[in-house]
Write a protein that holds these residues in place. Structure first.
Motif, PDB file in Angstrom:
ATOM      1  N   UNK A  57       1.279  -0.811  -0.516  1.00  0.00           N
ATOM      2  CA  UNK A  57       0.081   0.598  -0.023  1.00  0.00           C
ATOM      3  C   UNK A  57       0.843   1.331  -0.061  1.00  0.00           C
ATOM      4  N   UNK A  58       2.322   1.469   0.904  1.00  0.00           N
ATOM      5  CA  UNK A  58       2.621   2.866   1.179  1.00  0.00           C
ATOM      6  C   UNK A  58       3.617   2.690   0.640  1.00  0.00           C
ATOM      7  N   UNK A  71       2.684  -1.570 -11.224  1.00  0.00           N
ATOM      8  CA  UNK A  71       2.701  -2.226  -9.955  1.00  0.00           C
ATOM      9  C   UNK A  71       1.634  -3.754  -9.796  1.00  0.00           C
ATOM     10  N   UNK A  72       0.040  -2.669 -10.137  1.00  0.00           N
ATOM     11  CA  UNK A  72      -1.064  -2.928 -10.196  1.00  0.00           C
ATOM     12  C   UNK A  72      -1.533  -3.760 -10.728  1.00  0.00           C
ATOM     13  N   UNK A  73      -1.296  -3.785 -12.238  1.00  0.00           N
ATOM     14  CA  UNK A  73      -1.766  -4.744 -12.999  1.00  0.00           C
ATOM     15  C   UNK A  73      -1.312  -6.136 -13.230  1.00  0.00           C
ATOM     16  N   UNK A  74      -0.076  -5.812 -12.506  1.00  0.00           N
ATOM     17  CA  UNK A  74       1.087  -7.152 -12.558  1.00  0.00           C
ATOM     18  C   UNK A  74       0.643  -7.718 -11.593  1.00  0.00           C
ATOM     19  N   UNK A 137      -4.702  -6.309  -3.973  1.00  0.00           N
ATOM     20  CA  UNK A 137      -5.819  -5.973  -5.147  1.00  0.00           C
ATOM     21  C   UNK A 137      -6.746  -5.420  -5.988  1.00  0.00           C
ATOM     22  N   UNK A 138      -6.953  -6.348  -4.847  1.00  0.00           N
ATOM     23  CA  UNK A 138      -9.559  -5.945  -4.434  1.00  0.00           C
ATOM     24  C   UNK A 138      -9.705  -4.242  -4.300  1.00  0.00           C
ATOM     25  N   UNK A 139      -9.201  -4.077  -3.201  1.00  0.00           N
ATOM     26  CA  UNK A 139      -9.269  -2.961  -2.667  1.00  0.00           C
ATOM     27  C   UNK A 139      -8.343  -1.869  -3.900  1.00  0.00           C
ATOM     28  N   UNK A 140      -7.430  -2.109  -4.596  1.00  0.00           N
ATOM     29  CA  UNK A 140      -6.953  -1.087  -6.112  1.00  0.00           C
ATOM     30  C   UNK A 140      -7.999  -1.316  -7.055  1.00  0.00           C
TER      31      UNK A 140
END
Length: 290
Positions: A57-58, A71-74, A137-140
């Motif tokens: 997260x941070x 990063x989020x997608x990977x 990943x779900x929260x993102x």
């Protein structure tokens, strides 16, 4: 919020059942002296999962927009792979979980305190890391800026702990085969949405093509900011204007994986093992005898 509650409930109950089986076995065999290193291993596993979540997260907040999307997608794709493997693995091995853990504990008891700590850490740590990654990943993917996804996770974990305690005390009987089948099927649907959103992230990072090639756009029909738009987004990661690649990936994942998972024979059900009694589904964990 519901999808995150489901993640917390499903993953939390797996870890809770592992802990219940370990503790019940040690108490029943008169090895209460081994409980302290077991709790130590569990505490280390929980701390590691929380630290991993904080890093995700941070740490990502210091990156550029393109790097965050990449990063989020990977990580979303990695999370989907892990969760898919987990639901199939638990579907096949839930009935044998007790005997498998007992065997590992017997070996650890012979090897000493360090082995006990490692056994508890590995048994709980895997679920903890998987939960942290998939929840992130779900929260993102939800991206609504509210604490509702995290509240859902906490409520799911709290429910799992309560069910685990009742299960341990013999006050609750859970048909784990059916539980893991239904929750696993719902998680596959959630994972499909996370996968599609991960693909969208990679498109925004210019790592995949087709960002402007929309499959459809029904934003004028389903307002993403409405209560039903928020509900669809929170449960299914629904997007009113997905790209062609997102829809294609969503279908290519959801249809075959869900069909295979719900299939009564073959890989999903552990063919060749169905004649053994369902230990976990037929009776609660052995409670300590006074």
């Amino acid at each position: 919020m519901f999808s995150n509650y489901l993640i917390g409930l499903r993953e939390g109950l797996e870890a809770t059942l592992v802990v219940c089986i370990i503790i019940a076995y040690l108490v029943k065999t008169g090895r209460r002296d081994a409980l302290r290193p077991i709790w130590t291993g569990i505490a280390i596993a929980v701390a590691l999962a929380l630290a991993f979540g904080c890093v995700l997260e941070f740490g990502s907040q210091e990156l550029t927009f393109t790097a965050q999307e990449a990063l989020g997608g990977s990580l979303s794709i990695i999370a989907v792979v892990l969760v898919t493997w987990m639901v199939f693995w638990m579907r096949r091995t839930a009935r044998h979980l007790r005997s498998e853990l007992h065997g590992k504990l017997d070996s650890a008891l012979r090897m000493g305190t360090g082995a006990l700590v490692a056994t508890a850490f590995l048994a709980v740590g895997r679920e903890g890391l998987e939960t942290a990654l998939f929840v992130w990943a779900s929260v993102h993917a939800a991206g609504d800026g509210t604490p509702r996804p995290l509240i859902g996770v906490v409520l799911g974990l709290a429910t799992a702990v309560l069910l685990g305690v009742l299960f341990y005390k013999g006050a609750l009987r859970i048909n784990l085969a059916k539980f893991f089948t239904w929750t696993g099927g719902m998680l596959v649907v959630v994972a499909a949405g996370v996968l599609a959103y991960g693909v969208h992230d990679l498109q925004e990072a210019d790592l995949l093509p087709g960002l402007t090639n929309l499959a459809f756009d029904i934003s004028n029909v389903i307002d993403p900011s409405s209560w039903y738009g928020t509900l669809l987004k929170g449960v299914f990661n629904f997007q009113p204007d997905p790209t062609v690649l997102q829809v294609t990936v969503w279908l290519l994942y959801l249809v075959p994986v869900l069909a295979l998972f719900l299939s009564p024979v073959g890989f999903a059900s552990g063919k060749g093992k169905g004649t053994e009694p369902d230990e976990q589904g037929s009776r609660p964990a052995e409670a300590p005898q006074s």
